[in-house]
Design a protein around this motif. Structure first.
Motif, short mmCIF file in Angstrom:
data_model
loop_
_atom_site.label_atom_id
_atom_site.label_comp_id
_atom_site.label_asym_id
_atom_site.label_seq_id
_atom_site.Cartn_x
_atom_site.Cartn_y
_atom_site.Cartn_z
N THR A 196 16.02 -54.87 -68.20
CA THR A 196 15.35 -55.53 -69.31
C THR A 196 16.02 -56.88 -69.53
N TYR A 197 15.24 -57.93 -69.64
CA TYR A 197 15.80 -59.27 -69.75
C TYR A 197 14.96 -60.12 -70.70
N ILE A 198 15.54 -61.24 -71.11
CA ILE A 198 14.95 -62.11 -72.13
C ILE A 198 14.27 -63.30 -71.46
N THR A 199 13.08 -63.66 -71.97
CA THR A 199 12.35 -64.83 -71.49
C THR A 199 11.83 -65.62 -72.69
N VAL A 200 11.37 -66.83 -72.41
CA VAL A 200 10.64 -67.60 -73.41
C VAL A 200 9.19 -67.11 -73.40
N VAL A 201 8.67 -66.70 -74.55
CA VAL A 201 7.30 -66.19 -74.61
C VAL A 201 6.39 -67.07 -75.46
N GLY A 202 6.92 -68.15 -75.98
CA GLY A 202 6.10 -69.06 -76.78
C GLY A 202 6.80 -70.38 -76.97
N GLY A 203 6.01 -71.43 -77.19
CA GLY A 203 6.59 -72.73 -77.46
C GLY A 203 5.77 -73.85 -76.86
N VAL A 204 5.86 -75.00 -77.50
CA VAL A 204 5.26 -76.23 -76.99
C VAL A 204 6.39 -77.10 -76.46
N PHE A 205 6.30 -77.50 -75.18
CA PHE A 205 7.35 -78.29 -74.54
C PHE A 205 6.89 -79.73 -74.33
N LYS A 206 7.83 -80.64 -74.48
CA LYS A 206 7.57 -82.06 -74.30
C LYS A 206 8.02 -82.49 -72.91
N PHE A 207 7.12 -83.11 -72.16
CA PHE A 207 7.39 -83.57 -70.80
C PHE A 207 7.31 -85.10 -70.77
N THR A 208 8.33 -85.72 -70.18
CA THR A 208 8.37 -87.18 -70.10
C THR A 208 8.81 -87.61 -68.71
N VAL A 209 8.04 -88.51 -68.12
CA VAL A 209 8.38 -89.07 -66.81
C VAL A 209 8.33 -90.59 -66.94
N VAL A 210 9.40 -91.25 -66.46
CA VAL A 210 9.54 -92.70 -66.59
C VAL A 210 9.54 -93.33 -65.20
N ALA A 211 8.88 -94.47 -65.09
CA ALA A 211 8.88 -95.23 -63.83
C ALA A 211 10.06 -96.18 -63.83
N VAL A 212 10.87 -96.13 -62.79
CA VAL A 212 12.00 -97.06 -62.66
C VAL A 212 11.65 -98.18 -61.69
N GLN A 213 10.44 -98.12 -61.14
CA GLN A 213 9.88 -99.20 -60.34
C GLN A 213 8.43 -99.39 -60.78
N GLU A 214 7.87 -100.52 -60.46
CA GLU A 214 6.50 -100.79 -60.87
C GLU A 214 5.53 -99.90 -60.08
N VAL A 215 4.65 -99.23 -60.81
CA VAL A 215 3.68 -98.32 -60.22
C VAL A 215 2.28 -98.81 -60.59
N ASP A 216 1.40 -98.93 -59.60
CA ASP A 216 0.06 -99.44 -59.90
C ASP A 216 -0.74 -98.40 -60.66
N ASP A 217 -1.78 -98.86 -61.36
CA ASP A 217 -2.54 -98.01 -62.27
C ASP A 217 -3.20 -96.82 -61.57
N ASN A 218 -3.70 -97.04 -60.37
CA ASN A 218 -4.36 -95.97 -59.64
C ASN A 218 -3.38 -94.84 -59.33
N LEU A 219 -2.19 -95.20 -58.89
CA LEU A 219 -1.18 -94.19 -58.56
C LEU A 219 -0.69 -93.50 -59.83
N LYS A 220 -0.57 -94.24 -60.93
CA LYS A 220 -0.18 -93.64 -62.21
C LYS A 220 -1.12 -92.51 -62.59
N GLU A 221 -2.41 -92.77 -62.51
CA GLU A 221 -3.40 -91.78 -62.90
C GLU A 221 -3.34 -90.55 -62.01
N ARG A 222 -3.12 -90.74 -60.74
CA ARG A 222 -3.03 -89.61 -59.82
C ARG A 222 -1.76 -88.80 -60.09
N ILE A 223 -0.69 -89.47 -60.41
CA ILE A 223 0.56 -88.77 -60.74
C ILE A 223 0.36 -87.93 -62.00
N LYS A 224 -0.21 -88.52 -63.04
CA LYS A 224 -0.43 -87.81 -64.30
C LYS A 224 -1.32 -86.59 -64.10
#
Length: 253
Positions: A196-224
């Motif tokens: 028997t073990y413990i897990t997360v069974v509920g919650g809203v998580f925040k996800f953040t991804v930052v570009a450290v190089q310039e990314v064109d708009d088309n690639l941004k949308e595909r990544i998202k």
């Protein structure tokens, strides 16, 4: 010390400290006496969830401040709700035999940015989301045989819960313990050994991804789009084949 042979504090504002340190307080802690400790640990963790609100607000404030400074570089900023169960770091040492990753300072269960990057990389490679040049640009990994790696264009920040966090129990039955522990022939006459073990069974998580190089708009949308699809349909963490680690949009019930 209670009659079960171990000590547990009634409260602890930092669940990471409790999980890694306090829950190991014990005397004469045999396997037979440890059967009920998972339930007691879970009860204490859920009773102390309100104590995490300050940590959550602090992390949200720091993340929002960072995003304000890097607002032109934010590729992904989304909140997704756990659908089912989530377990990240199950192989880590734990008194419950199944581990979990917590933020050391804030006491919150987190999904490390390295795990997000690795899972997303694997997903994109498996699904053929990007061509070889794009894949190398995004992740820094050369998919050819040249092994010429560079710094990837994306920085994956740790995901953390922002509301509705809750822990729960699950059970896995090992039917052939004697085979795994002593090398005996696996047979149906062995009794299953439940863990028997413990897990997360509920919650809203925040996800953040930052570009450290310039990314064109088309690639941004595909990544998202691909990143969200990965979390919704592919999952992250342990036991994804059993439905763990999947998320849904926050407006869903």
């Amino acid at each position: 010390m209670n009659d079960k042979g171990y000590n547990l504090p009634e409260s602890c504002r930092n669940i990471s400290l409790f999980w890694d340190k306090y829950s190991f307080l014990k005397e004469d802690f045999s396997e037979k006496k440890s059967a009920g400790i998972v339930y007691e640990i879970l009860d204490i963790m859920n009773k102390n969830l309100n104590g995490l609100n300050e940590s959550i607000e602090c992390l949200k404030e720091r993340r929002n401040s960072l995003q304000e400074k890097l607002k032109n570089q934010i590729i992904i900023d989304t909140n997704l709700r756990v659908k089912g169960r989530l377990l990240v770091g199950g192989g880590l040492p734990s008194i419950t035999e199944v581990g979990m990753i917590f933020s050391r300072n804030y006491g919150l269960p987190v999904i490390p940015g390295s795990a997000l990057k690795g899972c997303f990389s694997h997903y994109c490679k498996e699904k053929g989301i990007f061509n070889g040049r794009e894949f190398k640009f995004v992740f820094g990994e050369d998919t050819s045989q040249q092994d010429e790696h560079i710094r990837g264009a994306l920085l994956f920040l740790d995901a953390f819960p922002v509301k509705d966090l809750k822990f729960g129990l699950d059970v896995v039955n090992n039917h052939f313990q004697m085979y795994y522990s002593e090398g005996k022939i696996p047979n149906d006459w062995y009794n299953p050994v439940p863990v028997t073990y413990i897990t997360v069974v509920g919650g809203v998580f925040k996800f953040t991804v930052v570009a450290v190089q310039e990314v064109d708009d088309n690639l941004k949308e595909r990544i998202k789009k691909a990143f969200e699809e990965m979390l919704i349909s592919y999952g992250i963490g342990a036991k994804t084949n059993y439905g763990y680690g999947r998320f849904e949009k926050n407006d869903q019930k």
